[in-house]
Design a protein around this motif. Structure first.
Motif, PDB file in Angstrom:
ATOM      1  N   ALA A  99      12.287  37.388  22.900  1.00  0.00           N
ATOM      2  CA  ALA A  99      13.644  36.999  22.006  1.00  0.00           C
ATOM      3  C   ALA A  99      14.272  35.658  22.373  1.00  0.00           C
ATOM      4  O   ALA A  99      14.621  35.049  21.504  1.00  0.00           O
ATOM      5  CB  ALA A  99      14.472  38.200  22.551  1.00  0.00           C
ATOM      6  N   ALA A 100      14.076  35.061  23.733  1.00  0.00           N
ATOM      7  CA  ALA A 100      14.544  33.899  23.883  1.00  0.00           C
ATOM      8  C   ALA A 100      13.845  32.824  23.050  1.00  0.00           C
ATOM      9  O   ALA A 100      14.295  31.762  22.656  1.00  0.00           O
ATOM     10  CB  ALA A 100      14.157  33.493  25.308  1.00  0.00           C
ATOM     11  N   GLY A 101      12.381  32.753  22.879  1.00  0.00           N
ATOM     12  CA  GLY A 101      11.755  32.146  21.889  1.00  0.00           C
ATOM     13  C   GLY A 101      12.109  32.258  20.536  1.00  0.00           C
ATOM     14  O   GLY A 101      12.369  31.264  19.763  1.00  0.00           O
ATOM     15  N   LEU A 102      12.398  33.565  19.928  1.00  0.00           N
ATOM     16  CA  LEU A 102      12.584  33.478  18.637  1.00  0.00           C
ATOM     17  C   LEU A 102      14.096  33.099  18.304  1.00  0.00           C
ATOM     18  O   LEU A 102      14.112  32.851  17.082  1.00  0.00           O
ATOM     19  CB  LEU A 102      12.547  35.220  18.483  1.00  0.00           C
ATOM     20  N   LEU A 103      14.877  33.165  19.160  1.00  0.00           N
ATOM     21  CA  LEU A 103      16.204  32.503  18.814  1.00  0.00           C
ATOM     22  C   LEU A 103      16.120  31.123  18.519  1.00  0.00           C
ATOM     23  O   LEU A 103      16.909  30.649  17.470  1.00  0.00           O
ATOM     24  CB  LEU A 103      17.241  32.596  20.111  1.00  0.00           C
ATOM     25  N   LEU A 104      15.238  30.521  19.152  1.00  0.00           N
ATOM     26  CA  LEU A 104      15.070  29.102  18.524  1.00  0.00           C
ATOM     27  C   LEU A 104      14.344  28.929  17.428  1.00  0.00           C
ATOM     28  O   LEU A 104      14.567  27.851  16.731  1.00  0.00           O
ATOM     29  CB  LEU A 104      14.448  28.177  19.766  1.00  0.00           C
ATOM     30  N   GLY A 105      13.484  29.616  17.278  1.00  0.00           N
ATOM     31  CA  GLY A 105      12.688  29.927  15.892  1.00  0.00           C
ATOM     32  C   GLY A 105      13.635  30.115  14.673  1.00  0.00           C
ATOM     33  O   GLY A 105      13.676  29.271  13.450  1.00  0.00           O
ATOM     34  N   ALA A 106      14.651  30.926  14.990  1.00  0.00           N
ATOM     35  CA  ALA A 106      15.546  31.310  13.869  1.00  0.00           C
ATOM     36  C   ALA A 106      16.727  30.153  13.676  1.00  0.00           C
ATOM     37  O   ALA A 106      16.757  29.608  12.433  1.00  0.00           O
ATOM     38  CB  ALA A 106      16.710  32.343  14.278  1.00  0.00           C
ATOM     39  N   LEU A 107      16.867  29.290  14.813  1.00  0.00           N
ATOM     40  CA  LEU A 107      17.743  28.056  14.552  1.00  0.00           C
ATOM     41  C   LEU A 107      16.850  26.953  13.706  1.00  0.00           C
ATOM     42  O   LEU A 107      17.208  26.213  13.040  1.00  0.00           O
ATOM     43  CB  LEU A 107      17.977  27.487  16.013  1.00  0.00           C
ATOM     44  N   GLY A 108      15.594  26.833  14.041  1.00  0.00           N
ATOM     45  CA  GLY A 108      14.743  25.869  13.218  1.00  0.00           C
ATOM     46  C   GLY A 108      14.487  26.264  12.034  1.00  0.00           C
ATOM     47  O   GLY A 108      14.670  25.292  11.130  1.00  0.00           O
ATOM     48  N   ALA A 109      14.375  27.386  11.644  1.00  0.00           N
ATOM     49  CA  ALA A 109      14.485  27.900  10.294  1.00  0.00           C
ATOM     50  C   ALA A 109      15.755  27.495   9.290  1.00  0.00           C
ATOM     51  O   ALA A 109      15.693  26.979   8.322  1.00  0.00           O
ATOM     52  CB  ALA A 109      14.224  29.288  10.089  1.00  0.00           C
ATOM     53  N   ARG A 110      17.077  27.755  10.179  1.00  0.00           N
ATOM     54  CA  ARG A 110      18.066  27.553   9.657  1.00  0.00           C
ATOM     55  C   ARG A 110      18.238  26.082   9.282  1.00  0.00           C
ATOM     56  O   ARG A 110      18.879  25.484   8.183  1.00  0.00           O
ATOM     57  CB  ARG A 110      19.019  28.082  10.327  1.00  0.00           C
ATOM     58  N   LEU A 111      17.795  25.119  10.174  1.00  0.00           N
ATOM     59  CA  LEU A 111      18.097  23.744  10.079  1.00  0.00           C
ATOM     60  C   LEU A 111      16.863  22.970   9.335  1.00  0.00           C
ATOM     61  O   LEU A 111      16.927  21.652   8.988  1.00  0.00           O
ATOM     62  CB  LEU A 111      18.059  23.128  11.564  1.00  0.00           C
ATOM     63  N   SER A 112      15.947  23.818   8.857  1.00  0.00           N
ATOM     64  CA  SER A 112      14.827  23.055   8.255  1.00  0.00           C
ATOM     65  C   SER A 112      15.163  22.313   6.904  1.00  0.00           C
ATOM     66  O   SER A 112      14.401  21.197   6.921  1.00  0.00           O
ATOM     67  CB  SER A 112      13.688  24.281   7.534  1.00  0.00           C
ATOM     68  N   PRO A 113      16.132  22.632   6.226  1.00  0.00           N
ATOM     69  CA  PRO A 113      16.101  21.782   4.954  1.00  0.00           C
ATOM     70  C   PRO A 113      16.861  20.306   5.328  1.00  0.00           C
ATOM     71  O   PRO A 113      16.712  19.511   4.697  1.00  0.00           O
ATOM     72  CB  PRO A 113      17.351  22.428   4.281  1.00  0.00           C
ATOM     73  N   HIS A 114      17.307  20.374   6.629  1.00  0.00           N
ATOM     74  CA  HIS A 114      17.817  19.168   7.295  1.00  0.00           C
ATOM     75  C   HIS A 114      17.010  18.185   8.177  1.00  0.00           C
ATOM     76  O   HIS A 114      17.542  17.053   8.607  1.00  0.00           O
ATOM     77  CB  HIS A 114      19.227  19.429   7.822  1.00  0.00           C
ATOM     78  N   ILE A 115      15.847  18.613   8.272  1.00  0.00           N
ATOM     79  CA  ILE A 115      15.002  18.086   9.340  1.00  0.00           C
ATOM     80  C   ILE A 115      14.260  17.048   8.513  1.00  0.00           C
ATOM     81  O   ILE A 115      13.350  17.542   7.759  1.00  0.00           O
ATOM     82  CB  ILE A 115      14.073  19.026  10.071  1.00  0.00           C
ATOM     83  N   LEU A 116      14.359  15.722   8.888  1.00  0.00           N
ATOM     84  CA  LEU A 116      13.393  14.749   8.233  1.00  0.00           C
ATOM     85  C   LEU A 116      13.472  14.850   6.614  1.00  0.00           C
ATOM     86  O   LEU A 116      12.377  15.217   6.014  1.00  0.00           O
ATOM     87  CB  LEU A 116      12.069  14.812   8.626  1.00  0.00           C
ATOM     88  N   PRO A 117      14.580  15.330   5.831  1.00  0.00           N
ATOM     89  CA  PRO A 117      14.386  15.543   4.443  1.00  0.00           C
ATOM     90  C   PRO A 117      13.992  14.473   3.513  1.00  0.00           C
ATOM     91  O   PRO A 117      13.430  14.870   2.506  1.00  0.00           O
ATOM     92  CB  PRO A 117      16.018  15.879   3.985  1.00  0.00           C
ATOM     93  N   ASN A 118      13.754  13.212   4.043  1.00  0.00           N
ATOM     94  CA  ASN A 118      13.307  12.059   3.080  1.00  0.00           C
ATOM     95  C   ASN A 118      11.876  12.048   3.244  1.00  0.00           C
ATOM     96  O   ASN A 118      11.193  11.220   2.514  1.00  0.00           O
ATOM     97  CB  ASN A 118      13.960  10.849   3.544  1.00  0.00           C
ATOM     98  N   TRP A 119      11.511  12.753   4.306  1.00  0.00           N
ATOM     99  CA  TRP A 119       9.492  12.703   4.360  1.00  0.00           C
ATOM    100  C   TRP A 119       9.124  13.474   3.605  1.00  0.00           C
ATOM    101  O   TRP A 119       9.677  14.402   2.849  1.00  0.00           O
ATOM    102  CB  TRP A 119       9.652  13.263   5.875  1.00  0.00           C
ATOM    103  N   PRO A 120       7.980  12.544   2.938  1.00  0.00           N
ATOM    104  CA  PRO A 120       7.141  13.568   2.145  1.00  0.00           C
ATOM    105  C   PRO A 120       6.690  14.994   2.870  1.00  0.00           C
ATOM    106  O   PRO A 120       6.614  14.908   3.948  1.00  0.00           O
ATOM    107  CB  PRO A 120       5.952  12.834   1.595  1.00  0.00           C
ATOM    108  N   VAL A 121       6.603  15.875   2.162  1.00  0.00           N
ATOM    109  CA  VAL A 121       6.335  17.164   2.568  1.00  0.00           C
ATOM    110  C   VAL A 121       4.893  17.173   3.405  1.00  0.00           C
ATOM    111  O   VAL A 121       5.099  18.104   4.576  1.00  0.00           O
ATOM    112  CB  VAL A 121       6.478  18.619   1.368  1.00  0.00           C
ATOM    113  N   GLU A 122       4.031  16.554   2.959  1.00  0.00           N
ATOM    114  CA  GLU A 122       2.612  16.674   3.567  1.00  0.00           C
ATOM    115  C   GLU A 122       2.949  16.193   5.084  1.00  0.00           C
ATOM    116  O   GLU A 122       2.292  16.649   6.051  1.00  0.00           O
ATOM    117  CB  GLU A 122       1.723  15.821   3.116  1.00  0.00           C
ATOM    118  N   ARG A 123       3.710  15.310   5.422  1.00  0.00           N
ATOM    119  CA  ARG A 123       3.837  14.523   6.690  1.00  0.00           C
ATOM    120  C   ARG A 123       4.673  15.421   7.583  1.00  0.00           C
ATOM    121  O   ARG A 123       4.352  15.556   8.732  1.00  0.00           O
ATOM    122  CB  ARG A 123       4.583  13.176   6.361  1.00  0.00           C
ATOM    123  N   ARG A 124       5.844  15.933   7.035  1.00  0.00           N
ATOM    124  CA  ARG A 124       6.364  17.091   7.828  1.00  0.00           C
ATOM    125  C   ARG A 124       5.497  18.248   8.014  1.00  0.00           C
ATOM    126  O   ARG A 124       5.650  18.708   9.458  1.00  0.00           O
ATOM    127  CB  ARG A 124       7.408  17.555   6.995  1.00  0.00           C
TER     128      ARG A 124
END
Length: 414
Positions: free
Chosen positions: A265-290
């Protein structure tokens, strides 16, 4: 201004926005209940089989049957596109509920358990394809889909945490039979919640099953889609059954089920945070590089997880879930913006036949690897993750030289 004036001043767009938001909340609520059940199942079944057989390999192989129907997902995708989407979503939940009622009554019968897990997997496939790839494009405007997908994905990741915790504590407190009844109730509740969705009848031209299959496979064969499918399929061979593997490994070592649930559960909590923030992580990068960055990080942290130290396992697993959460949202959003919604069920089903169909094979690979001890147990997974990275790195290099940023980056939320 009076409340009557407020009602009179509402524009059609405002009403539509409210209806869209309500529908999205219903999809998220039903998906949360269903995913809690899924992940409770991922704890209960392996531990129940392990206690009966004392064999990690049999426990992993038995649970792999649950994901096997993804290989037949193009046929289910064809059915999804032919019928009302709400009806499909509801019945898929109820099928899983009925299967789990029977599981609760036949936990000690290995053959019956395997058959029921296999049948419940068909419902799981229909729920995943309909909920994540069909309902959102049907209910949410195109420019808002990236944020909608992020909300749904993060809710699903958080639900995994709830499922692990409920599963671990239920099986410890009352045993696997009681836990199975809880799972059945959760699937039934998800179906009831989905009744509040509007009807979404099929609008596309109906073709034969053979034509549907060929259509999906033609989309898979498109170069950019093909390389993505190969990369994610190989990656799923490496980490597709990671949680079940960890449950089995810890269970064999005699770790308490509640502690296993808390660690995952401790790991998955961070996974949920990553999913929620995904649109804001390196948004100007081409999707291939991300995607390349996430695949490289996945390999590194899978190596950390493989170290024979509990702290390293927890940290590595948490980081792996972040990489997967961010990458999944990017992949789903891209496909939603690329595939016409009226054929989304068929095309995404064909894509997931390869990507998610690799998950049961992942369980079988780790079942085979149980003959190895310590770090060497993880070597097959590490090698597969490295292959996945190499495939996408080669694709990114070729497309970068031929036509920079060939694939569009995700739309930024307005």
């Amino acid at each position: 201004m009076s409340s009557t004036d407020d009602r009179d001043d509402r524009s059609p767009a405002t009403v539509t926005d409210r209806e869209t938001a309500r529908s999205l909340r219903i999809v998220i609520a039903a998906s949360i209940l269903s995913k809690i059940a899924d992940w409770q199942l991922s704890v209960v079944v392996p531990l129940a089989v392990l206690s009966e057989t004392d064999s990690p390999a049999i426990a992993l192989a038995a649970f792999a049957l649950r994901a096997l129907p993804f290989i037949a997902s193009p046929l289910l995708g064809s059915l999804i596109d032919r019928f009302d989407k709400r009806t499909v979503f509801i019945w898929a939940q109820l099928v899983q509920s009925i299967c789990m009622v029977l599981v609760a009554m036949m936990l000690t019968d290995r053959v019956a358990l395997g058959v029921l897990l296999l049948l419940s997997g068909f419902g799981s496939v229909a729920v995943t394809i309909t909920g994540q790839f069909v309902l959102i494009p049907k209910l949410v405007e195109a420019e808002k889909q990236a944020v909608a997908v992020a909300k749904l994905s993060s809710a699903i990741e958080l639900s995994k945490v709830g499922g692990l915790l409920v599963g671990g504590f239920a099986i410890t407190a009352r045993g696997p039979e009681f836990a199975s009844w809880v799972i059945a109730a959760l699937y039934a509740a998800a179906g009831l919640v989905a009744l509040m969705l509007p009807r979404i009848p099929s609008t596309g031209v109906r073709t034969g099953v053979r034509q549907d299959l060929l259509m999906g496979l033609r989309w898979v064969a498109k170069p950019d889609i093909l390389w993505l499918v190969v990369t994610l399929a190989v990656s799923n061979l490496a980490v597709g059954e990671l949680e079940t593997v960890l449950v089995t490994v810890f269970g064999e070592e005699g770790v308490d089920a509640r502690l296993i649930s808390l660690v995952l559960a401790a790991g998955l909590l961070l996974g949920a945070l990553g999913a929620r923030l995904s649109p804001h992580i390196l948004p100007n990068w081409p999707v291939e590089r991300r995607i390349l960055l996430f695949q490289a990080a996945l390999l590194v942290f899978l190596g950390v997880l493989a170290l024979p130290v509990l702290a390293a396992t927890v940290i590595g697993y948490a980081a792996v879930t972040v990489c997967l959460g961010v990458s999944n949202v990017a992949s789903i959003t891209y496909r939603q913006g690329t595939i016409p919604v009226d054929i989304a069920g068929r095309v995404n089903a064909a894509i997931r036949m390869f990507i998610t169909g690799a998950i049961p094979l992942s369980g079988l690979i780790y079942a085979w690897a149980t003959r190895f001890d310590g770090f060497t147990f993880w070597v097959p997974g590490l090698l597969l993750s490295a292959v996945s990275l190499a495939v996408w790195a080669g694709h990114t290099y070729r497309t970068g030289r031929a036509e920079p940023a060939r694939l569009p980056a995700e739309r930024n939320p307005s």
